[in-house]
Motif scaffolding. Structure first.
Motif, PDB file in Angstrom:
ATOM      1  N   TRP A  71       1.943  -4.458 -15.648  1.00  0.00           N
ATOM      2  CA  TRP A  71       0.863  -4.468 -14.656  1.00  0.00           C
ATOM      3  C   TRP A  71      -0.284  -3.559 -15.052  1.00  0.00           C
ATOM      4  N   ASP A  72       0.042  -2.459 -15.709  1.00  0.00           N
ATOM      5  CA  ASP A  72      -1.027  -1.597 -16.212  1.00  0.00           C
ATOM      6  C   ASP A  72      -1.876  -2.350 -17.242  1.00  0.00           C
ATOM      7  N   ALA A 110      -3.996  -5.001 -15.477  1.00  0.00           N
ATOM      8  CA  ALA A 110      -5.158  -4.466 -14.764  1.00  0.00           C
ATOM      9  C   ALA A 110      -6.266  -4.054 -15.732  1.00  0.00           C
ATOM     10  N   ALA A 156     -10.061  -5.694 -16.156  1.00  0.00           N
ATOM     11  CA  ALA A 156     -11.263  -4.853 -16.121  1.00  0.00           C
ATOM     12  C   ALA A 156     -12.110  -5.021 -17.384  1.00  0.00           C
ATOM     13  N   LYS A 174       0.666 -11.865  -8.267  1.00  0.00           N
ATOM     14  CA  LYS A 174       0.315 -10.441  -8.352  1.00  0.00           C
ATOM     15  C   LYS A 174      -0.890 -10.238  -9.279  1.00  0.00           C
ATOM     16  N   GLU A 188      -3.884 -11.153  -7.395  1.00  0.00           N
ATOM     17  CA  GLU A 188      -4.227 -10.117  -6.409  1.00  0.00           C
ATOM     18  C   GLU A 188      -5.030  -8.986  -7.080  1.00  0.00           C
ATOM     19  N   ILE A 189      -4.590  -8.580  -8.267  1.00  0.00           N
ATOM     20  CA  ILE A 189      -5.336  -7.541  -8.984  1.00  0.00           C
ATOM     21  C   ILE A 189      -6.731  -8.050  -9.317  1.00  0.00           C
ATOM     22  N   LEU A 222      -8.994  -7.884  -6.324  1.00  0.00           N
ATOM     23  CA  LEU A 222      -9.449  -6.513  -6.048  1.00  0.00           C
ATOM     24  C   LEU A 222     -10.553  -6.089  -7.017  1.00  0.00           C
ATOM     25  N   LEU A 223     -10.485  -6.592  -8.245  1.00  0.00           N
ATOM     26  CA  LEU A 223     -11.497  -6.215  -9.237  1.00  0.00           C
ATOM     27  C   LEU A 223     -12.661  -7.207  -9.283  1.00  0.00           C
TER      28      LEU A 223
END
Ligand SMILES: [Mg+2]
Ligand SMILES: [Mg+2]
Ligand SMILES: [Zn+2]
Ligand SMILES: [Zn+2]
Ligand SMILES: [Zn+2]
Ligand SMILES: [Zn+2]
Lengths: 276, 276, 276, 276
Positions: free
Chosen positions: C210-211, C214, C218, C248, C251-252, C255-256
């Motif tokens: 997940w890191d 994300a 980005a 998931k 979802e990330i 948010l971004l």
């Protein structure tokens, strides 16, 4: 790998004869230093001028006199006036160096504001950058984009390139050891941060000069050496001339198998028109 | 990986109610915003203050009033006054924010000079950095070393740390998107450039806020969000409060499995004494 | 920033039902997992197949059967067979997955040899890379260049691209956490190491998933999630389906502020012909 | 900056007299090459041995004979046997080079598997790494951790260091130009990827040798040169001896102001006991 362009920053605005007696102030001294660098292999003379007492000036007349005198001894060198001037000068004063005849092929353009020790700051506001870029573009002068930190590259792109004020490909000068440290790591980061197709020169201030020169030659960048950035040939040994420093850069290049560019070859690499 | 410290920069010196009506000016508004951030999970309130008309000030009295009022609603938050002030203030004015009672646990210390758009520059000379570091060290205030470019880290180390004016481990704040661009690449470079043992917070100005927050959380850094840096919760959607932004950072942290630090845990991570 | 392509690696060759009972072996299970991922937002299904007892196979027939069955439930998904196979398979066996009808739009191409724990190595000699590239080029299959370390990018460029066996722009998959660690720093280094114009997907093995997702979102890269790389939705919580993991990632992305690509948009980003 | 340790890889396992007639096979030739390197300034001899017809061998007897003969001519050199051997050897064969008397102070330890061109792979499984590390630790041999890619550093840390099988500080050898390209950028990335306190040597294979040497000297790393990695002194000019190459490295170091370490100084830098 491209041939290596060696720039000689023979004078600067801040170093003095007290620090190294070979720092040039008079027109004759400036010519002596330019010729020593040119003879040793420099294709480009980065030029600040001084009055005879050493005071830095952006005076158009003084630049004209020095450039004319250098031209006689270094017939095909690229002569690149600084527009950095010295701490405290106005923008208009700083741009006088580009008003000479013929119009210079190149001039420096500083891309941000930073500290210069103590309470001094070297001011180049966003507006200044925009104005300088606009004027150089109108006059057909190729800017050497001087940057002292990574974000100054970003600043040049944001405030000037985005407005179409910088022609591509660009040429950069990474001045390391003022704000950003002069490490090979920083050098690599800078080189990786300019737009594709750019050419770049690097210089390390003071004792870092030769390490930065060697790494730059290995990376395919171009090198700037001279009294403006460093007064020593090696630890404790003052350079007798800018030519000695250029010769040392040539020696490193030879060991690394990188041929040195003539002024004509340098013009081709930089996208400048051949000298008439 | 350490727990995540979320800092809320609830006000800033330059954003206005015209840009987002929820920007706080009055003491009541400042408290409202601090409390919304604290309740949402912020351990640290980074504080600028304004007069009721929005004018930024470093007035000791205004800081005292705001800090006292925040303290009532956010009993254990770390309250960190800014010493950045606004463009044009003197050093002495800027330091007034640290003269409150009790002495703040932390305050920001800006580590270099850079452009702030147009003809504005944000001036922090080497002498200013040295003076601020010395005073904070004497008062026992832990500086948050604010840097806008890589070379500002180098400047802090060269002018203040080398003189022993910065206690170790240091805490840094990478403000990306002012001078250095706000990319994950830049963020990684900054994080790799601070001395071993340092802690760091990052923030991306404007629309880069959430990308920088997410990458920072993934990297083990700490996050700053709030009106000072960004007025939008998402594209075109103005944030209703600083709390909304903190809540969004908490949501990202939850998705990435990174627990959020309480103020007490934040003090431990930052090496601050527990609150009495 | 481009829309985000989410790839689902629904099965892999090595994970088992003992580790997570939702790992698919049978055709029905494979379809169930593909559909869950597709419904949640995956544009691309990265496919390994197994026999009903879980043994990995590159059998053309098994691939054909699975692809045909997935196609019914995920009408426009990009279905990308693996040619990685499992430790010990021959090159010819590994390439069988590309012999199905119609010819796959994409397939993976592993660009080097590395350790797979204990005494296992995953062998992809230079000759294998060349052969796979040649065959995929002839068949019009776009390779997803799988790399586990920085030098594998260099290997692909040296042994295949230099011979003209890789069409541009290329698409890469950075698999982090096998040989190279799965840090944001490594991710940035990889992204900076591929030829200009390349697209890339990244995945972090195990708990780093997940890191890496994300940070990738980005950075503007594309994301791969699924049982092949990671069995957990969050610490200690086994994922119930590949769809849960895709959700998931979505979802990330939300948010971004990064929109998710449909299969048609993914084909455009990857330079694939529209599906007929 | 530490003094510069120059390692001479005088022989290797794969280069031949057909490529450069000065490649040593016989004991006398090996001694001649070791002595030329030692006399020119090498503190460390990295040693492979061959049979008289050039076939590489890890034979304990041959290593004993060569080391004894070198020791007479290079009384205080650090002699470092390779455990890399040649493609196809077993682990036990490869470790014979460390069974000589006295036990070597150092030996190489390869930290991963990679391609060696065509269908060749150089195999070092995780189990091999663990076993080699364990045996060297028991014997008191300091490993030079040879890595061909960034992830091999990670592998050494994951499979051996985490189990306590590598003493700190570690010494690394970055071999660039096999899997990872030999650029200054890659060199910097490697140097930034080893644990704090590590020392490191770098070498660029083939024509990249001198660029990597120069950048390494500038960065504070140590340098390896010799026939194993490169047969040319400069473009088209075969080196007459390993000593010629060491002399060239010394010349670059002199230009960059970096003093060269004696064997005694090298032992101190590497944390080896002084020679009795
Ligand atoms: Mg600045
Ligand atoms: Mg490998
Ligand atoms: Zn200048
Ligand atoms: Zn602030
Ligand atoms: Zn796969
Ligand atoms: Zn070797």
């Amino acid at each position: 790998m491209e041939k290596l362009i060696i720039s000689a920053c023979i004078c600067g605005a801040e170093v003095t004869k007290e620090q190294n007696p070979n720092v040039p102030y008079t027109v004759e001294e400036v010519v002596r230093e330019a010729k020593s660098a040119y003879d040793a292999g420099a294709a480009l003379i980065h030029l600040h001028v001084r009055w005879d007492d050493g005071t830095p000036t952006q005076s158009k007349e003084r630049f004209q006199e020095c450039v004319d005198a250098i031209r006689k001894e270094c017939p095909d060198a690229i002569i690149q006036p600084s527009t950095g001037g010295a701490v405290g000068m106005t923008d208009l004063e700083r741009l006088e160096s580009t008003d000479i005849t013929p119009t210079p092929e190149m001039a420096t353009l500083d891309c941000g504001t930073c500290n210069f020790g103590g309470d001094d700051i070297f001011v180049n506001t966003d507006d200044t950058i925009v104005n300088f870029a606009k004027i150089m573009q109108e006059k057909g002068i190729k800017p050497e984009l001087e940057v002292f930190d990574k974000g100054m590259i970003d600043t040049a792109l944001k405030v000037a390139d985005r407005k179409g004020l910088l022609n591509h490909p660009m040429h950069w000068d990474f001045v390391l050891g003022v704000q950003m440290t002069a490490t090979v790591r920083d050098l690599v980061y800078m080189a990786e941060s300019v737009p594709a197709g750019s050419t770049w020169t690097a210089t390390g201030i003071g004792k870092t000069a030769w390490d930065i020169a060697a790494a730059t030659i290995a990376m395919g960048g171009h090198v700037r050496v001279g009294f403006e950035d460093n007064l020593y040939l090696s630890k404790g040994v003052l350079a007798k001339s800018n030519g000695e420093m250029v010769a040392k850069a040539v020696e490193i290049a030879k060991l690394l198998g990188r041929p040195v560019a003539t002024p004509a070859e340098a013009r081709e690499i930089l996208g400048l028109a051949p000298l008439k």
